[in-house]
Design an enzyme around this catalytic site. Structure first.
Site, PDB file in Angstrom:
ATOM      1  N   CYS A 182     -10.973  -8.082   5.874  1.00  0.00           N
ATOM      2  CA  CYS A 182     -12.239  -8.559   6.451  1.00  0.00           C
ATOM      3  C   CYS A 182     -13.335  -8.830   5.438  1.00  0.00           C
ATOM      4  O   CYS A 182     -14.396  -9.345   5.803  1.00  0.00           O
ATOM      5  CB  CYS A 182     -12.737  -7.552   7.482  1.00  0.00           C
ATOM      6  SG  CYS A 182     -13.108  -5.906   6.788  1.00  0.00           S
ATOM      7  N   SER A 205     -10.657  -2.415   0.115  1.00  0.00           N
ATOM      8  CA  SER A 205     -11.763  -2.321  -0.830  1.00  0.00           C
ATOM      9  C   SER A 205     -12.820  -1.343  -0.333  1.00  0.00           C
ATOM     10  O   SER A 205     -13.426  -1.545   0.727  1.00  0.00           O
ATOM     11  CB  SER A 205     -12.400  -3.697  -1.040  1.00  0.00           C
ATOM     12  OG  SER A 205     -13.644  -3.586  -1.717  1.00  0.00           O
ATOM     13  N   GLU A 207     -15.706  -0.813  -1.749  1.00  0.00           N
ATOM     14  CA  GLU A 207     -17.012  -1.463  -1.875  1.00  0.00           C
ATOM     15  C   GLU A 207     -17.301  -2.349  -0.664  1.00  0.00           C
ATOM     16  O   GLU A 207     -18.412  -2.353  -0.131  1.00  0.00           O
ATOM     17  CB  GLU A 207     -17.065  -2.292  -3.160  1.00  0.00           C
ATOM     18  CG  GLU A 207     -17.139  -1.475  -4.426  1.00  0.00           C
ATOM     19  CD  GLU A 207     -18.534  -0.942  -4.693  1.00  0.00           C
ATOM     20  OE1 GLU A 207     -19.468  -1.744  -4.822  1.00  0.00           O
ATOM     21  OE2 GLU A 207     -18.690   0.293  -4.755  1.00  0.00           O
ATOM     22  N   CYS A 367      -9.406 -22.792 -11.230  1.00  0.00           N
ATOM     23  CA  CYS A 367      -8.995 -22.852  -9.823  1.00  0.00           C
ATOM     24  C   CYS A 367      -9.520 -24.126  -9.172  1.00  0.00           C
ATOM     25  O   CYS A 367      -8.809 -24.773  -8.386  1.00  0.00           O
ATOM     26  CB  CYS A 367      -9.485 -21.625  -9.073  1.00  0.00           C
ATOM     27  SG  CYS A 367      -8.552 -20.129  -9.443  1.00  0.00           S
TER      28      CYS A 367
END
Length: 397
Positions: A182, A205, A207, A367
């Site tokens: 998410c 994660s 954080e 990228c």
């Protein structure tokens, strides 16, 4: 191109480097070294690459991207033109890059255990929320935007993207929505505010979870949303059920060999007739991934091809309803991120070091170039669990 052995015997490293780079760069360019300037290719040079310290032949033959990427990070290699523009000239020729899979197996083939995947994900996403806030937009969306007009800002494009996904999911008040991977939670927050759904976000994660949880409380949404530190492999035993599931930019961390398990876990929590939207970076063909990206940016990251994901879906009675490519949208998103990053690059260099700052700009620029050249793509796949005849017959535009 003559073999590395020929130049090993002749001892002419400069000549080897020139021939090696000329083979992978399809436009005229110049190479500047301590021995002078060499012009390669026919026509007016498009750029000059300055090599301050020559890489070894062994390094180049092991991995083109790893060797050149590390040289740029250290400042041993510079170009006299915008980095993205230079990369865009030859990233379409990545099939000519050398990759010694045996020598790189510790980078290319990593453990798929929960513990290792958690470590790999956190190595990227737990750099610090303050770092991502420097160059992402206000939504903290770290995935492809959706540019409806040329005038759309990055912020508007990220709102467009989330709205585009939510419209495809045909949400209704009271529905239960799961977001696998998410992030900082913008999609779920918007879904709850706009449609009145109940949402659960899962992430590895710490954080991201911390920031999302703080937002849920601050915005008074504890009755609608929750966020959990949870591996996707734990879903099938969670006892949870959802009417809708979404996953944006997460399956790239699952690793080839685990895609079936990922789908099995989605199937376990999705109610019959429910919808699943998978938004992910895809590849035209199956490949082990780029060594430099896997070592420095996304450890364990693998880009699935479109066909290998589509091929798995029938095994779970998943019906493919819609497939959309947003490749050029991701090119533009990355260029916006790079522009933002360049504005704060000095601060990043002061906080994290010059090598890190150069590495991160190279990541964003390379990228962007690979998306523009079709080396990688971005697909949204809309899926139903079994037949769903209640949906509108017209496609969401």
């Amino acid at each position: 191109m003559k073999s590395a052995l020929f130049y090993e015997r002749s001892g002419n490293l400069n000549q080897f480097i020139e021939n090696y780079l000329e083979n992978i760069i399809p436009v005229p360019f110049e190479i500047e070294t301590s021995e002078g300037i060499s012009r390669l290719g026919e026509g007016v040079p498009r750029f000059t690459v300055t090599i301050k310290k020559m890489p070894s032949k062994k390094e180049l033959m092991t991995s083109t991207s790893l060797t050149l990427g590390e040289a740029y990070m250290r400042g041993d290699l510079e170009v006299d033109r915008d980095l993205y523009e230079v990369l865009d000239l030859f990233m379409g020729k990545m099939d000519k890059f050398t990759t010694d899979k045996n020598a790189l197996k510790s980078i290319i083939k990593t453990s798929m255990s929960k513990k290792n995947q958690r470590r790999e994900v956190r190595s990227h996403y737990d750099i610090g929320n303050d770092f991502y806030e420097l160059w992402l937009d206000e939504t903290l969306s770290y995935s492809c935007g959706y540019f409806k007009t040329e005038e759309d800002t990055l912020y508007q494009a990220q709102i467009n993207k989330v709205d585009h996904i939510l419209e495809k999911l045909h949400l209704e008040k009271g529905m239960r929505l799961l977001d696998i991977g998410c992030g900082w939670g913008f999609l779920l927050k918007r879904a709850a505010k706009k449609y009145g759904v109940h949402g659960v976000g899962i992430t590895l994660s710490e954080e991201q979870k911390k920031k999302f949880q703080e937002d849920i409380v601050r915005e008074g949404m504890t009755d609608l949303l929750e966020v959990r530190l949870l591996d996707y492999r734990e879903l099938e035993k969670s006892g949870m059920e959802f009417d809708r599931v979404v996953s944006v930019g997460m399956i790239e961390h699952v690793e080839r060999g685990n895609y079936e398990r990922f789908m099995r876990n989605v199937d376990a929590v999705l109610t019959p007739g429910g919808l699943f939207l998978l938004h992910y970076i895809s590849a035209l063909r199956e490949n082990p991934g780029d060594a430099w990206i896997r070592k420095y940016i996304f450890p364990g990251g693998t880009i699935p091809s479109l066909r290998e994901i589509i091929n798995i879906l029938p095994d779970y009675n998943f019906y493919t309803l819609d497939v959309e490519s947003l490749r050029r949208h991701y090119n533009k998103t990355l260029l916006c991120w790079r522009e933002n990053f360049r504005k704060c690059k000095d601060k990043v260099a002061a906080d994290k070091g010059e090598v890190f700052a150069r590495m991160w700009e190279l990541y964003l620029a390379s990228c962007a170039a690979t998306f523009r050249n079709g080396i990688i793509d971005l697909h949204q796949i809309l899926i139903s669990k079994g037949v769903n005849n209640a949906l509108p017959m017209l496609r969401v535009v």
